[in-house]
Write an enzyme that holds these catalytic residues in place. Structure first.
Site, mmCIF file in Angstrom:
data_model
loop_
_atom_site.group_PDB
_atom_site.id
_atom_site.type_symbol
_atom_site.label_atom_id
_atom_site.label_comp_id
_atom_site.label_asym_id
_atom_site.label_seq_id
_atom_site.Cartn_x
_atom_site.Cartn_y
_atom_site.Cartn_z
ATOM 1 N N THR A 16 0.807 -1.214 0.000
ATOM 2 C CA THR A 16 0.000 0.000 0.000
ATOM 3 C C THR A 16 0.847 1.274 0.000
ATOM 4 O O THR A 16 2.047 1.255 0.261
ATOM 5 C CB THR A 16 -0.920 0.041 1.237
ATOM 6 O OG1 THR A 16 -0.120 0.146 2.413
ATOM 7 C CG2 THR A 16 -1.802 -1.192 1.322
ATOM 8 N N ASP A 17 0.149 2.382 -0.257
ATOM 9 C CA ASP A 17 0.785 3.690 -0.116
ATOM 10 C C ASP A 17 0.561 4.168 1.318
ATOM 11 O O ASP A 17 0.027 3.428 2.160
ATOM 12 C CB ASP A 17 0.234 4.679 -1.152
ATOM 13 C CG ASP A 17 -1.264 4.922 -1.030
ATOM 14 O OD1 ASP A 17 -1.871 4.617 0.036
ATOM 15 O OD2 ASP A 17 -1.848 5.444 -1.999
ATOM 16 N N ALA A 18 0.917 5.391 1.607
ATOM 17 C CA ALA A 18 0.815 5.929 2.972
ATOM 18 C C ALA A 18 -0.618 5.978 3.476
ATOM 19 O O ALA A 18 -0.854 5.975 4.681
ATOM 20 C CB ALA A 18 1.441 7.321 3.034
#
Length: 141
Positions: A16-18
């Site tokens: 995932t991203d942040a």
């Protein structure tokens, strides 16, 4: 083995991203895992293939249609169906769904059979990938 094959995937932080949304490139890894497990279930050992014959499958073309995002800790299913087998390539239709059936991504992936020494396309040996694995008439994609 006929019909669509499916492989489970769970979303981890590394995917995932942040914001906890799956990074777009992660989907490519999930699709690859699904195709690899499909081939393994069909009795194809890719390491042995390259060692014994000098052949390998490489991605030639890929089209991705992102429908909805996956998120951290989602449980997904990656499906794989063979739509077409040509003399030197295979066209896969793949989808990624949440475990509840919500569609997230649709993809088509063409892989080419190549001779590793030259990286040139070669015919797929008939006994390696039988036409019986195709789930749709040739030409239907």
């Amino acid at each position: 083995m006929n019909g669509a094959f499916s492989w489970p995937v769970r979303i981890y932080w590394e995917d995932t991203d942040a914001g906890g949304v799956v990074y777009h490139a992660s989907y490519v890894r999930f699709l690859e895992r699904g195709r690899t497990e499909f081939l393994r279930a069909a009795g194809m050992d890719q390491i042995r293939l390259s060692q014994d014959t000098g052949l390998a499958f490489v991605v030639r073309e890929m089209t991705l249609d992102f429908l909805r995002p996956a998120r951290l800790d989602d449980e997904l299913l990656v499906t794989v169906a063979v739509k077409q087998r040509r003399s030197a390539s295979i066209l896969f239709a793949q989808e990624i769904h949440r475990i509840d059936g919500t569609p997230l991504l649709r993809a088509t992936v063409r892989v080419a059979c190549v001779e590793l020494a030259s990286m040139r396309p070669v015919a797929i040996p008939p006994d390696l990938f039988p036409h019986s694995l195709v789930v749709a008439p040739a030409g239907e994609t």
